[in-house]
Structures are given as C-alpha cells and as structure tokens.
Design a protein around this motif. Sequence first.
Motif, PDB file in Angstrom:
ATOM      1  N   UNK A   1      52.505  22.445  64.233  1.00  0.00           N
ATOM      2  CA  UNK A   1      52.938  23.492  63.311  1.00  0.00           C
ATOM      3  C   UNK A   1      53.447  24.721  64.049  1.00  0.00           C
ATOM      4  N   UNK A   2      52.792  25.052  65.142  1.00  0.00           N
ATOM      5  CA  UNK A   2      53.211  26.222  65.895  1.00  0.00           C
ATOM      6  C   UNK A   2      54.643  26.075  66.377  1.00  0.00           C
ATOM      7  N   UNK A   3      54.948  24.909  66.923  1.00  0.00           N
ATOM      8  CA  UNK A   3      56.301  24.662  67.399  1.00  0.00           C
ATOM      9  C   UNK A   3      57.298  24.758  66.245  1.00  0.00           C
ATOM     10  N   UNK A   4      56.949  24.166  65.128  1.00  0.00           N
ATOM     11  CA  UNK A   4      57.885  24.193  63.999  1.00  0.00           C
ATOM     12  C   UNK A   4      58.076  25.611  63.472  1.00  0.00           C
ATOM     13  N   UNK A   5      57.018  26.395  63.514  1.00  0.00           N
ATOM     14  CA  UNK A   5      57.136  27.772  63.049  1.00  0.00           C
ATOM     15  C   UNK A   5      58.023  28.585  63.997  1.00  0.00           C
ATOM     16  N   UNK A   6      57.816  28.382  65.302  1.00  0.00           N
ATOM     17  CA  UNK A   6      58.706  29.049  66.271  1.00  0.00           C
ATOM     18  C   UNK A   6      60.157  28.653  66.019  1.00  0.00           C
ATOM     19  N   UNK A   7      60.340  27.364  65.732  1.00  0.00           N
ATOM     20  CA  UNK A   7      61.691  26.858  65.531  1.00  0.00           C
ATOM     21  C   UNK A   7      62.320  27.469  64.287  1.00  0.00           C
ATOM     22  N   UNK A   8      61.589  27.499  63.180  1.00  0.00           N
ATOM     23  CA  UNK A   8      62.212  28.045  61.964  1.00  0.00           C
ATOM     24  C   UNK A   8      62.489  29.539  62.118  1.00  0.00           C
ATOM     25  N   UNK A   9      61.604  30.237  62.814  1.00  0.00           N
ATOM     26  CA  UNK A   9      61.867  31.664  63.039  1.00  0.00           C
ATOM     27  C   UNK A   9      63.125  31.865  63.895  1.00  0.00           C
ATOM     28  N   UNK A  10      63.192  31.110  64.970  1.00  0.00           N
ATOM     29  CA  UNK A  10      64.334  31.286  65.874  1.00  0.00           C
ATOM     30  C   UNK A  10      65.638  30.894  65.176  1.00  0.00           C
ATOM     31  N   UNK A  11      65.595  29.815  64.388  1.00  0.00           N
ATOM     32  CA  UNK A  11      66.811  29.398  63.683  1.00  0.00           C
ATOM     33  C   UNK A  11      67.203  30.433  62.630  1.00  0.00           C
ATOM     34  N   UNK A  12      66.218  30.959  61.938  1.00  0.00           N
ATOM     35  CA  UNK A  12      66.505  31.980  60.924  1.00  0.00           C
ATOM     36  C   UNK A  12      67.158  33.197  61.567  1.00  0.00           C
ATOM     37  N   UNK A  13      66.634  33.594  62.723  1.00  0.00           N
ATOM     38  CA  UNK A  13      67.198  34.758  63.404  1.00  0.00           C
ATOM     39  C   UNK A  13      68.636  34.494  63.840  1.00  0.00           C
ATOM     40  N   UNK A  14      68.908  33.289  64.301  1.00  0.00           N
ATOM     41  CA  UNK A  14      70.291  32.954  64.692  1.00  0.00           C
ATOM     42  C   UNK A  14      71.221  33.047  63.490  1.00  0.00           C
ATOM     43  N   UNK A  15      70.799  32.415  62.388  1.00  0.00           N
ATOM     44  CA  UNK A  15      71.648  32.421  61.196  1.00  0.00           C
ATOM     45  C   UNK A  15      71.857  33.853  60.700  1.00  0.00           C
ATOM     46  N   UNK A  16      70.781  34.624  60.692  1.00  0.00           N
ATOM     47  CA  UNK A  16      70.886  36.007  60.227  1.00  0.00           C
ATOM     48  C   UNK A  16      71.816  36.802  61.135  1.00  0.00           C
ATOM     49  N   UNK A  17      71.657  36.616  62.447  1.00  0.00           N
ATOM     50  CA  UNK A  17      72.452  37.384  63.394  1.00  0.00           C
ATOM     51  C   UNK A  17      73.925  37.037  63.341  1.00  0.00           C
ATOM     52  N   UNK A  18      74.240  35.813  63.012  1.00  0.00           N
ATOM     53  CA  UNK A  18      75.636  35.381  63.041  1.00  0.00           C
ATOM     54  C   UNK A  18      76.313  35.525  61.683  1.00  0.00           C
ATOM     55  N   UNK A  19      75.600  35.219  60.603  1.00  0.00           N
ATOM     56  CA  UNK A  19      76.245  35.353  59.289  1.00  0.00           C
ATOM     57  C   UNK A  19      76.001  36.724  58.663  1.00  0.00           C
ATOM     58  N   UNK A  20      75.078  37.490  59.220  1.00  0.00           N
ATOM     59  CA  UNK A  20      74.649  38.770  58.647  1.00  0.00           C
ATOM     60  C   UNK A  20      73.991  38.605  57.283  1.00  0.00           C
ATOM     61  N   UNK A  21      73.569  37.362  56.958  1.00  0.00           N
ATOM     62  CA  UNK A  21      72.726  37.190  55.769  1.00  0.00           C
ATOM     63  C   UNK A  21      71.348  37.768  56.081  1.00  0.00           C
ATOM     64  N   UNK A  22      70.678  38.268  55.065  1.00  0.00           N
ATOM     65  CA  UNK A  22      69.331  38.776  55.289  1.00  0.00           C
ATOM     66  C   UNK A  22      68.380  37.611  55.541  1.00  0.00           C
ATOM     67  N   UNK A  23      67.426  37.787  56.445  1.00  0.00           N
ATOM     68  CA  UNK A  23      66.489  36.686  56.703  1.00  0.00           C
ATOM     69  C   UNK A  23      65.837  36.161  55.428  1.00  0.00           C
ATOM     70  N   UNK A  24      65.495  37.028  54.484  1.00  0.00           N
ATOM     71  CA  UNK A  24      64.824  36.581  53.266  1.00  0.00           C
ATOM     72  C   UNK A  24      65.710  35.647  52.451  1.00  0.00           C
ATOM     73  N   UNK A  25      67.000  35.660  52.731  1.00  0.00           N
ATOM     74  CA  UNK A  25      67.909  34.803  51.971  1.00  0.00           C
ATOM     75  C   UNK A  25      68.152  33.470  52.676  1.00  0.00           C
ATOM     76  N   UNK A  26      67.500  33.287  53.800  1.00  0.00           N
ATOM     77  CA  UNK A  26      67.734  32.076  54.597  1.00  0.00           C
ATOM     78  C   UNK A  26      66.522  31.163  54.487  1.00  0.00           C
ATOM     79  N   UNK A  27      66.733  29.992  53.942  1.00  0.00           N
ATOM     80  CA  UNK A  27      65.613  29.056  53.810  1.00  0.00           C
ATOM     81  C   UNK A  27      65.855  27.826  54.670  1.00  0.00           C
ATOM     82  N   UNK A  28      64.770  27.287  55.169  1.00  0.00           N
ATOM     83  CA  UNK A  28      64.820  26.118  56.050  1.00  0.00           C
ATOM     84  C   UNK A  28      63.814  25.095  55.547  1.00  0.00           C
ATOM     85  N   UNK A  29      64.267  23.862  55.434  1.00  0.00           N
ATOM     86  CA  UNK A  29      63.397  22.761  55.018  1.00  0.00           C
ATOM     87  C   UNK A  29      63.372  21.736  56.144  1.00  0.00           C
TER      88      UNK A  29
END
Lengths: 185, 185, 185, 185, 185, 185
Positions: free
Chosen positions: F14-42
């Motif tokens: 779970x720890x690895x997956x949580x790190x992964x979703x956080x890092x992916x969310x930050x990438x998406x937010x940083x590149x699309x300028x979408x707010x993190x709260x609007x980015x969901x990962x399944x």
Amino acid sequence: MPMLQINLLSGYNSGLKQRMTKALTAVIAGITRAKPEAISIWIHEVESFNYSRGGQARQPGIGASDPTLLVHDYLMAMEQRELDKAQGFLGENFVMTFPGSGNLTSLSQLVEWSKGRYRFVTKTLISTNVAYEMDKVVVFVNGTLAGEWPDGTAFDGVRFIDRFEICDDRLLRQDVWNDLATVQP
Amino acid sequence: MPMLQINLLSGYNSGLKQRMTKALTAVIAGITRAKPEAISIWIHEVESFNYSRGGQARQPGIGASDPTLLVHDYLMAMEQRELDKAQGFLGENFVMTFPGSGNLTSLSQLVEWSKGRYRFVTKTLISTNVAYEMDKVVVFVNGTLAGEWPDGTAFDGVRFIDRFEICDDRLLRQDVWNDLATVQP
Amino acid sequence: MPMLQINLLSGYNSGLKQRMTKALTAVIAGITRAKPEAISIWIHEVESFNYSRGGQARQPGIGASDPTLLVHDYLMAMEQRELDKAQGFLGENFVMTFPGSGNLTSLSQLVEWSKGRYRFVTKTLISTNVAYEMDKVVVFVNGTLAGEWPDGTAFDGVRFIDRFEICDDRLLRQDVWNDLATVQP
Amino acid sequence: MPMLQINLLSGYNSGLKQRMTKALTAVIAGITRAKPEAISIWIHEVESFNYSRGGQARQPGIGASDPTLLVHDYLMAMEQRELDKAQGFLGENFVMTFPGSGNLTSLSQLVEWSKGRYRFVTKTLISTNVAYEMDKVVVFVNGTLAGEWPDGTAFDGVRFIDRFEICDDRLLRQDVWNDLATVQP
Amino acid sequence: MPMLQINLLSGYNSGLKQRMTKALTAVIAGITRAKPEAISIWIHEVESFNYSRGGQARQPGIGASDPTLLVHDYLMAMEQRELDKAQGFLGENFVMTFPGSGNLTSLSQLVEWSKGRYRFVTKTLISTNVAYEMDKVVVFVNGTLAGEWPDGTAFDGVRFIDRFEICDDRLLRQDVWNDLATVQP
Amino acid sequence: MPMLQINLLSGYNSGLKQRMTKALTAVIAGITRAKPEAISIWIHEVESFNYSRGGQARQPGIGASDPTLLVHDYLMAMEQRELDKAQGFLGENFVMTFPGSGNLTSLSQLVEWSKGRYRFVTKTLISTNVAYEMDKVVVFVNGTLAGEWPDGTAFDGVRFIDRFEICDDRLLRQDVWNDLATVQP
C-alpha cells in the motif's frame, strides 16, 4: 457475456479490424462456450501521439493480409498454371510436399513432378480454416479434386487437404494430402 | 503494442484463461503482425453480482476443455483400441472418413473397415493446430504413421493429417488423409 | 449495445449494486431506446487504498436505502396507524398535503384532519415509480383506495397517487391526490 | 467518487448524451448518496466498424426524444385545444383517466367529457419528474390549475398531477388527478 | 508491465501530452522498478460534451508550459542581461537567494548585488531535473560557471546549482548555490 | 478532471501504491494545471494469471523503496557518523562532491577531507524534492547547516543543498553545495 476492449493505434483498415474481431470472437466463443452473439468487442483507436511505451510515441505496424485470400489466390494461380503470379506468394525457403513427392523447393520442380500423374486438376473447396500460432498463421483448405488422368479419363470427388504455413504475408510451407493414389487407374 | 482488456465473470479456471490469452495473442499477432511480446492482455474478473445484462445478474458459463488434449486423448485411445474410452469423446451423429472409406458412423464400423489394411498403426505427431470458428473448433493433427501391414512387414514415416470438428467438448467429425496407398505393398 | 463500466470503492452491498444496475439500465434503455437485454454493466470494485483523489485515499459513502421499500413501509405504518413507526421515516420540516388539507406538518395534524372524512382507508398499489433528481429522489405510488365513510358505508376502487420527496433516507414531503371528493356520499 | 465509462456507438446527438449523463448522475447520486459533483462520466464513442457483437459490426439505434419536452408540448397543445397536434403525440391504444371519467380512449371523447365541467383550464407547472422503467418511461407533472367554471367564475391554485407512460416516443397512457371536485361550486 | 490509461478532455497539445507521458512513465519506472520500455500509456481523449461531472459538461484547462524551457529561457535572458525579458518569467512576490545575498526581491537588486563580484558569468548545464509537487513544480539546474572576476581574470569549472519553484507558469523563487567563494582570488 | 486508471499486477504494498498515486497526481497537476482534488486515480490490481504478455503470465517486480526515506536515513547516519550504516545505502562506484573537494569515492575519504573544516555539522531540512528520470531517481534536500568550526565557535543558518542520484535503491552520487566558504572565519 465476455467483453473485450482493444486499445489500438489508429491506422489499420476496416477489413483488418473486422477480421480481427471475428477471429477474437471465435476464440472467446470456442474457449468459454459463450454464444458469439453474447460476445462484444470494442476497439478504442488511439492516435500515435496518444500512446507511449517507454515514454516514446509509437507507430502502428503494417498489418497482415487476409490469409485465406492469400491462399485462395495462390491456389487459383497454381490451378491456372500462372507460375509467376503464384511465385509471388512464396517466401524464401518455401517447401512443399505432395503424396509421394518428398520435399519440393520450387514450383517448376512441382510441375515437373506432377507430369505423368494427371493432365490437370481443379479444386472444389469445402472448408478453409485458419489457425493462429504465435510465430505463424496456418491455413487449411480441404475439398475435392477433379481432373483428367494422363490417358484423358476424368476423375472427380477425390478428397484433398492442403496445409499452409504463412509468415509476414508469404507462404513458407505447403503440405498436400489427397486420395489420388486410392483411385488412380 | 495492441492491448486487450477482457471483462469476464469470475469462475473460469487458470488453465482456460491461459489458453484464452495465448489464443487471443496469436490472433492479434497474426493479424496485426505485432510481435507477441508486444501484446499484453489484462483480464478483469468481476463477481457475478457486479455484472448485469438487462438489469439482471448473470452466471459464468461452463467453459470448454482444451481441444488439443481432447483430440490427443481420443487418438491415444484409438491407437490402443480402447474403443469405449474413445467413444466417450464422440458427439451424436459423429462421422469419420478415411482414404477410400466413405462416411463411417461408428468406431466398430471403422475397426471393421481397417481390418485387412494394417495390423496396427501408431502416430508420431508433428503439429497440432487449432482453428476457432464461430460455431465450432477445428483441430488439425499432422505427422507420420508407423505400423505393420497385414503380412507383418513394417512401415513408418507415412505422412498423415487428421481434421476434427469439435462442438461442446465432443468430436462431431474426423477426416483423415494419409499416404498409405502410395506406399502399400 | 451500450456498455457501462463503473469504478466503485468496495463496500456497497449487493442489494444496492443491483438497484443501481437496474436503474442505470432503465435510464440507458429509456434514452437510447436500446433493449435492456442489450445493455451490459460491469462494476469494477476497487479497494480504498487503490483509489486516490488529490493523491489521498478515500472511503466509500454510506449508500441509500431502497426508496420504494422506505415508502411502502411508511405507507403500511400509516395505514395501520403506527404513528411512532411512521414518524421514524420523516425528515425535519416534513410537509404533506391532501386534497383540501393545505400544508400539514405533523402526523398528528393529519390524523386530526382526516377524522370525519373516513373511518379508515387501505391502499392497493398499482405502480411504484422512482425518479432520481440531482438533489433528491422522488417516489410515486398510485393505485386505489378502499375504506369506510364515517357512516360505515364502504367504498373502494377510488383512484389515488402519492408523491414523496426523499433525501438522505428521510421523507421530506408527501403530496396526495385522490378521487374521494368525487365519490363521497 | 463513482466513475462511469460508457462505450457507445457514435451517432447520438449531444442533447441526448447530456440527458443521459444527467440522468445517470442522478441515479448514482440517489443510490450511493455521493454528491453529484463527485460523480464523473466519460463517454467513449466508437465508430460502427470498431464495435462488434457476434463478430458483426452494429449500427447505433435511433435514440429517444426528451420525454419532458414531449409531455410539455402535448400539454401545451391540449391547453390550446390543438387536438390534431396533440394527437400526434399519442400511441395506438392510448388511454387516459380523469377524476370520475373512467377510461377515455380519444381526445374527442375527452373534450366531450370535459364540457360542462369548466370553460377552460390552464396549468402552472411546479415539478416535472422522469422515472425510467425497463419497458417504459414515466413522466410526472404536478402543479396548479386555473380556469373558469361553466358559469364564468374563475378558479386557480387547484392542485393537480399528471402521470404519463411513454414508449418509443409516444404517450401510451395519461392519468390525471386534481382537486377540482373539492373546490367546485 | 504497468499499463496506464488516461481519460482526458480533448484540447491539450501534443507537446504537453508527450511531456506528461514521459513524466508519468518515469514515475512508474522509479517507483515500481519496471523498465520504462515495459510501461505503456494510452490517452483516451474525450470531447467536452462526452464528459460530465455533476451532470455538467466541462472544459479542459489551459495546461502548463514546459518548466525546463521556462527555466532555460529565463537563465539565458539573465546571462545576457535582458532584464525586461527575464522579468516576464517572474511571478509576483518573486524571491531569490544567492550565496551570501540574503533575500533579493527584484532583478535590479540582484544586478546591484552582483556588481563587484564578477564582471560576467555564463553557465554550462549538466543536468536539469523536474520535481512535481502537489502545489508547485520545482526545477533544478546544475552545472558549472565560467566568467571573469572584477580584475579581469577568468574562472571556469565552478560548480553551481539553481533551484526554481514554479506555479502557473511563473517563477516564484530561485535559490542559487555555487563554489565561487571557495575559488575567488 | 483527468482520470487515470492503472492496470497493475497484484503484490505491491500500500505504501508503494500511495507514493505512486501521489507522484502521478502531482505530475498531472503540474502539467495540465488541473487542481489535485480534480485528479482521480484508480488502480485495477490483477492477479498474475490474469495478465499475459506474449501469451505468458508474468510476475510483478520488486518495487523501489521510498527514495526520500532512503536519503533521510543516509543523511542521519552520516550526521551521526555511523559510517557502516551509511555505507549500506551506497551503490558501487558511488561518487560524492563537496565544495572544493573534487570527486570523493568513499566515506572514509570524506571524513578525512572534512577534518579541519568543522568539528561537526547538523542539517535542518527545509524541502525534499524528488525528480523521476527514466533511468534514475534524483532527490534534492535543501535547508540549513549548524555546527562548530575547528576552533569551537558555532555557526548556523548556513544554506545547503544536496543532490542524490538513486538507482535500484542505492545512492550512486551525492553532490553538495553550501555557503560555508562565505561565512567561515
């Protein structure tokens, strides 16, 4: 009920995609015993720049020709002794075997071998089946032969089956079985 | 690069799913000419209560047996003349043809017919290929025959091919071609 | 043919999911005019730690009770004058209207108002329909009334319809129409 | 947080898709109690040749009209006594009931029945709700009536509700309840 | 082997999507230790009217500029003392620190501070790294400095690193470390 | 609004997956300028036997340790001069540079070099940032140093930044910059 979704780079033609969905449906039906009508397939086409592997955009491949058309066209060319045309379907190192022929490696060798066996032969197809292997496509054609013996008497209804191995749209191997030996005069 | 996702009701065994992913991979490879290693398949298994069609939950089907095992087991039973066991693989209205035999509709009829043709025969398999059709599975087995003629002399290396039609885990049809007629004394 | 896939956090019970797939199927059928049998829904349940929004794992919500059960249970309690039980279904600020009653804001007010109109009344339901709105669920129940007038004479077959607004598993509003006025002695 | 993905054949118009996503969102919100803002829906449109069922490409259906528009237009036509226009909204075997009317099967029958009850009546709508059932769409309209009694005196604020059953864009049934009997002079 | 699918509103340019797939691939590779070549990403672009949240269609955002280009362009402008151009990259409340400078809040303040320290300085970049944080993007540039001391003697090969915080395509903060103090005459 | 779905073999913690979703969310937010709260990962976890590449089932990889923990633990070990423990974090061919040190290739070499420069030094961290590159993970730590000069006088608030390159959970390179030279007596 099984449902398939295929992510595919854009660029394959409709005919290829239709062949693919039919073949995939048949596999699913054959293995799960679900009825074909219950099996749905969705192809999600994706532009080249919307796919990446290793962080790199990729291009779609070429796609294969319809292997049954390829075999049928080859058989027609052979039946009509259009050897140049037939040659165009063959890969390097093409090998063929006929009942009692051993390995033949060229169409001219085949023509030579068949002299004295029959004047001509035509094929009536009953079934064409395609088996997809990891490294090749195998096409089977079975039906009946008609033609004339060297003495001009006719024959027909003689069972035959041809087995073709195909790779990269070229025939690598043709193996032929038939009942000519059981009926020849 | 093509990527498949399959939504499937839970309940099929691993062997079936492995056969399915292999067969699907081979279809995709054969049609798109993508390398098998570039083709990935993900099966999303879903519990019965998480799937609905027409608003109703559904149950998974039974799944088919491995058609190559079925054919190999049948051939082994026949080779060893375990006719009862072999009979268990056959569907109603099973029909078989051999070179010069015409339609045979029972194993006992076959045994009768083959008397006087050879004392026994064994098969060495070279290839087994499976072609999935919408309404049936067709299995092809080719290789060579060895055995003894009625007079006790031996033969071997005689080319053969068998074509089987399978539906609902039962053999519906067996068609056999071989070169025995070209080599018999 | 429309196919839905729902990503859902694990934790909702089967009844809720079944209600959901039925209601979604009916929406798709009603809007696309596809037959329900052609509409399939797959729920992909995902554990809490496999979902993130804003990089944070999330928990599933509570889920709503079946609104038709809720209404039927309330109606049964009222019919049997189990006012305490019926009260348990009501939200704060519950309002109800009956033909000629104006706004009533408590069950005791209703009981008072209905005195002198009939000795008792029972409902035979014909249809129950649920309309999902963004901010509430609206349940409609129609059928016929039977009962006794204050003078003891019986009536039945009197048309009625009830409209309920539900939010967070509580009734917010009940509006009643019926034909009692057209048939009363 | 629930997330829906819909695979849909291309060809439905934006209005239909918007109605669909709204209705689906409301269903999900009503059943899971998730807030609508937390429910996202993605429609993956797929060209006809990228979908197959039973190995065959399929065409999209026609799609239904907006059932609330259909009802509102019908009610407007009736209010303005544009009977021919109103007739166009009705299916075969259309049936309607009003308080005390019994089953009426034609608009002319209704006009005849309503004579002597009021000179005219207009509707002020409060709510329109749509309930999607597997085999039909049920639309409910409630609000208040205004108009004139036969003697020319006016009335207004009279509660009403209409219930419509719709199938294939045609009204199959209209049931009307109102409080006219409780207020008529 | 990890496979990502991204549902994205149409409208982002190819460059942005390429940056995104590269950055996502690197994250997946770095965290799962899968080889980048084994990580595939599919972007499913969806038109605005095919996406809804809360039942409402939504528009895509603007997208960010490439943060490494932004930093490189800023550094180039500063190196060439194009202060107006450099100013265009800065956000409000921009702050920078250099070895021994304390907080500087304007480019002119920096120019003033650096007088007497070197005549000019140029940068040779070795690495540029981008760290994505939830609320900002942090870019790191390291390499070596060359230039002239105030007395005209040259220096080069002096290690440096710059750390930039970026939000909404503007630099919010620049922190600089280098070894000038260890080598200055 | 961007929505990610990840198909992943089961087995990562779970720890690895949580790190992964956080890092992916930050990438998406940083590149699309979408707010993190609007980015969901399944994350759709799939058992090993439900995934195939090239028709073969595959096993999940090992997964990487949290690179920030790794760096923090190393820094703590160094600060406390637990050289054996610190050594355990280093890959073969580890190289480090400090202001004026040139390349150092062992911890003992570092200890030797730092003698005479300060008695001890402790770090107060301000930020830790992680940049994921295709072939390595780069971690940056910046903050301030405190300690004592060789003469026993204290210093603090001295800016520093460390840059670490990590591959396969081992430090390959450490580059250090700080302002000690500008403040040393």
